[in-house]
Design a protein around this motif. Sequence first.
Motif, PDB file in Angstrom:
ATOM      1  N   ASP A 114       0.819  -1.215   0.000  1.00 12.12           N
ATOM      2  CA  ASP A 114       0.000   0.000   0.000  1.00 12.12           C
ATOM      3  C   ASP A 114       0.849   1.260   0.000  1.00 12.12           C
ATOM      4  OD1 ASP A 114      -2.192  -1.655   0.141  1.00 12.12           O
ATOM      5  OD2 ASP A 114      -2.306  -1.569   2.326  1.00 12.12           O
ATOM      6  N   GLY A 115       2.145   1.139  -0.186  1.00 11.50           N
ATOM      7  CA  GLY A 115       3.038   2.290  -0.122  1.00 11.50           C
ATOM      8  C   GLY A 115       3.588   2.455   1.283  1.00 11.50           C
ATOM      9  N   PHE A 116       4.532   3.378   1.430  1.00 11.02           N
ATOM     10  CA  PHE A 116       5.128   3.620   2.739  1.00 11.02           C
ATOM     11  C   PHE A 116       4.136   4.342   3.641  1.00 11.02           C
ATOM     12  CE2 PHE A 116       9.025   3.131   0.243  1.00 11.02           C
ATOM     13  CZ  PHE A 116       9.677   2.206   1.046  1.00 11.02           C
ATOM     14  N   PRO A 117       4.055   3.933   4.900  1.00 14.59           N
ATOM     15  CA  PRO A 117       3.119   4.605   5.803  1.00 14.59           C
ATOM     16  C   PRO A 117       3.635   5.977   6.230  1.00 14.59           C
ATOM     17  CG  PRO A 117       4.334   2.915   6.970  1.00 14.59           C
ATOM     18  CD  PRO A 117       4.731   2.815   5.524  1.00 14.59           C
ATOM     19  N   LYS A 118       2.692   6.857   6.548  1.00  8.66           N
ATOM     20  CA  LYS A 118       3.040   8.170   7.075  1.00  8.66           C
ATOM     21  C   LYS A 118       2.989   8.106   8.589  1.00  8.66           C
ATOM     22  CE  LYS A 118       1.326  10.595   3.023  1.00  8.66           C
ATOM     23  NZ  LYS A 118       0.643   9.583   2.246  1.00  8.66           N
ATOM     24  N   GLU A 119       3.298   9.207   9.246  1.00  7.22           N
ATOM     25  CA  GLU A 119       3.365   9.202  10.701  1.00  7.22           C
ATOM     26  C   GLU A 119       2.025   8.910  11.360  1.00  7.22           C
ATOM     27  OE1 GLU A 119       5.168  12.595  12.452  1.00  7.22           O
ATOM     28  OE2 GLU A 119       6.876  12.536  11.094  1.00  7.22           O
ATOM     29  N   ASP A 120       0.936   9.414  10.791  1.00  7.31           N
ATOM     30  CA  ASP A 120      -0.367   9.256  11.430  1.00  7.31           C
ATOM     31  C   ASP A 120      -1.143   8.045  10.920  1.00  7.31           C
ATOM     32  OD1 ASP A 120      -0.582  10.395   8.949  1.00  7.31           O
ATOM     33  OD2 ASP A 120      -2.234  11.724   9.468  1.00  7.31           O
ATOM     34  N   ASP A 121      -0.529   7.193  10.085  1.00  5.50           N
ATOM     35  CA  ASP A 121      -1.208   6.006   9.570  1.00  5.50           C
ATOM     36  C   ASP A 121      -1.177   4.876  10.600  1.00  5.50           C
ATOM     37  OD1 ASP A 121      -1.872   7.129   7.174  1.00  5.50           O
ATOM     38  OD2 ASP A 121      -0.155   6.304   6.086  1.00  5.50           O
ATOM     39  N   GLY A 129       4.933 -10.846   5.850  1.00  2.88           N
ATOM     40  CA  GLY A 129       5.800  -9.691   5.696  1.00  2.88           C
ATOM     41  C   GLY A 129       5.168  -8.504   5.006  1.00  2.88           C
ATOM     42  N   GLU A 130       3.879  -8.541   4.742  1.00  7.04           N
ATOM     43  CA  GLU A 130       3.216  -7.403   4.109  1.00  7.04           C
ATOM     44  C   GLU A 130       2.763  -6.420   5.188  1.00  7.04           C
ATOM     45  OE1 GLU A 130       0.023  -8.780   1.701  1.00  7.04           O
ATOM     46  OE2 GLU A 130       1.347  -9.524   0.131  1.00  7.04           O
ATOM     47  N   LEU A 131       3.136  -5.166   5.019  1.00  5.99           N
ATOM     48  CA  LEU A 131       2.726  -4.122   5.947  1.00  5.99           C
ATOM     49  C   LEU A 131       1.518  -3.418   5.351  1.00  5.99           C
ATOM     50  CD1 LEU A 131       3.715  -2.776   8.648  1.00  5.99           C
ATOM     51  CD2 LEU A 131       4.550  -0.962   7.197  1.00  5.99           C
ATOM     52  N   LYS A 132       0.355  -3.692   5.904  1.00  9.07           N
ATOM     53  CA  LYS A 132      -0.906  -3.133   5.407  1.00  9.07           C
ATOM     54  C   LYS A 132      -1.210  -1.839   6.154  1.00  9.07           C
ATOM     55  CE  LYS A 132      -2.211  -6.572   2.734  1.00  9.07           C
ATOM     56  NZ  LYS A 132      -2.602  -6.485   1.377  1.00  9.07           N
ATOM     57  N   ILE A 133      -1.720  -0.866   5.435  1.00  7.24           N
ATOM     58  CA  ILE A 133      -2.128   0.401   6.030  1.00  7.24           C
ATOM     59  C   ILE A 133      -3.638   0.366   6.217  1.00  7.24           C
ATOM     60  CG2 ILE A 133      -2.257   2.893   5.707  1.00  7.24           C
ATOM     61  CD1 ILE A 133       0.316   2.701   4.084  1.00  7.24           C
ATOM     62  N   ILE A 134      -4.086   0.608   7.440  1.00  4.85           N
ATOM     63  CA  ILE A 134      -5.511   0.641   7.736  1.00  4.85           C
ATOM     64  C   ILE A 134      -5.995   2.055   7.475  1.00  4.85           C
ATOM     65  CG2 ILE A 134      -7.253   0.335   9.522  1.00  4.85           C
ATOM     66  CD1 ILE A 134      -5.284  -1.641  10.833  1.00  4.85           C
ATOM     67  N   LYS A 135      -6.994   2.161   6.615  1.00  8.46           N
ATOM     68  CA  LYS A 135      -7.499   3.474   6.214  1.00  8.46           C
ATOM     69  C   LYS A 135      -8.246   4.118   7.367  1.00  8.46           C
ATOM     70  CE  LYS A 135      -6.137   2.930   1.996  1.00  8.46           C
ATOM     71  NZ  LYS A 135      -4.968   3.590   1.542  1.00  8.46           N
ATOM     72  N   LYS A 136      -8.046   5.423   7.538  1.00  2.00           N
ATOM     73  CA  LYS A 136      -8.741   6.170   8.572  1.00  2.00           C
ATOM     74  C   LYS A 136     -10.080   6.665   8.054  1.00  2.00           C
ATOM     75  CE  LYS A 136      -5.272   7.960  11.603  1.00  2.00           C
ATOM     76  NZ  LYS A 136      -4.770   9.150  12.231  1.00  2.00           N
ATOM     77  N   VAL A 137     -10.991   6.902   8.985  1.00  2.17           N
ATOM     78  CA  VAL A 137     -12.283   7.468   8.629  1.00  2.17           C
ATOM     79  C   VAL A 137     -12.084   8.976   8.498  1.00  2.17           C
ATOM     80  CG1 VAL A 137     -14.656   7.777   9.372  1.00  2.17           C
ATOM     81  CG2 VAL A 137     -13.477   5.653   9.876  1.00  2.17           C
ATOM     82  N   ASN A 138     -12.328   9.504   7.305  1.00  5.14           N
ATOM     83  CA  ASN A 138     -12.129  10.941   7.108  1.00  5.14           C
ATOM     84  C   ASN A 138     -13.468  11.672   7.186  1.00  5.14           C
ATOM     85  OD1 ASN A 138     -13.266  10.177   4.724  1.00  5.14           O
ATOM     86  ND2 ASN A 138     -11.450  10.514   3.472  1.00  5.14           N
ATOM     87  N   SER A 139     -13.479  12.940   6.902  1.00  4.06           N
ATOM     88  CA  SER A 139     -14.673  13.766   7.085  1.00  4.06           C
ATOM     89  C   SER A 139     -15.823  13.338   6.181  1.00  4.06           C
ATOM     90  CB  SER A 139     -14.336  15.234   6.842  1.00  4.06           C
ATOM     91  OG  SER A 139     -13.904  15.416   5.513  1.00  4.06           O
ATOM     92  N   VAL A 140     -15.535  12.822   4.980  1.00  5.87           N
ATOM     93  CA  VAL A 140     -16.600  12.366   4.080  1.00  5.87           C
ATOM     94  C   VAL A 140     -17.329  11.192   4.714  1.00  5.87           C
ATOM     95  CG1 VAL A 140     -17.089  11.386   1.818  1.00  5.87           C
ATOM     96  CG2 VAL A 140     -15.361  13.169   2.053  1.00  5.87           C
ATOM     97  N   HIS A 141     -16.574  10.269   5.292  1.00  3.60           N
ATOM     98  CA  HIS A 141     -17.192   9.117   5.938  1.00  3.60           C
ATOM     99  C   HIS A 141     -17.920   9.526   7.213  1.00  3.60           C
ATOM    100  CE1 HIS A 141     -15.425   6.355   3.120  1.00  3.60           C
ATOM    101  NE2 HIS A 141     -14.210   6.828   3.366  1.00  3.60           N
ATOM    102  N   GLU A 142     -17.403  10.510   7.932  1.00  2.00           N
ATOM    103  CA  GLU A 142     -18.080  10.988   9.134  1.00  2.00           C
ATOM    104  C   GLU A 142     -19.438  11.587   8.764  1.00  2.00           C
ATOM    105  OE1 GLU A 142     -15.417  13.654  11.047  1.00  2.00           O
ATOM    106  OE2 GLU A 142     -14.054  12.064  11.686  1.00  2.00           O
TER     107      GLU A 142
END
Length: 178
Positions: A114-121, A129-142
């Motif tokens: 999923d690409g390199f993670p950022k600090e807040d991911d 060995g796969e590093l999966k990024i869990i998607k955050k709930v953003n304002s559209v989903h809220e």
Amino acid sequence: MPLLQIFNPVKIICRNISKRQFIWYNEGIQYPGFKYYPRYPDFEDPPYEPTKLFRVEVIKPLKGAPYWEKHILKEFKLDGKKNSYVIVKNIPENNQRLWKIKHMIKITPITFPDGFPKEDDITYLQENGELKIIKKVNSVHENKLEISDNFRSDVKRLDGDTLRRQSRLKWLSGWDSP
């Protein structure tokens, strides 16, 4: 014939035991730390991008292992607990220490599908060995969550119980009556 003529201790039969010396100049491919001699002269390494991190897991017990191997595992904070793993950088110093204990550990390269993670991911490392990024709930989903909560709490909404009651009344009284 006398016995001394047949077996003369002065004559010693000795095989010429020597080390064979092969001189291969400019035939191998020099890598950092070793020289590789390919089977075919037109051999080319396939393109490979080395991973930056390893997932290292202990697969053998420490009981009976020499003290230097236990010391290396302690440096990596692997004390032989089951299902414990550490993340190690892929640098020559760590690779040299891992090589000494390779029979006791399982090394899995970490990939980033999923690409390199950022600090807040929020991330999750799988066993392969796969590093999966869990998607955050953003304002559209809220906003969608807020709309669905309003719909659930609406008095006029047609839920299953209301639909069953209304359908039963229509069935009993007929479809033409108001």
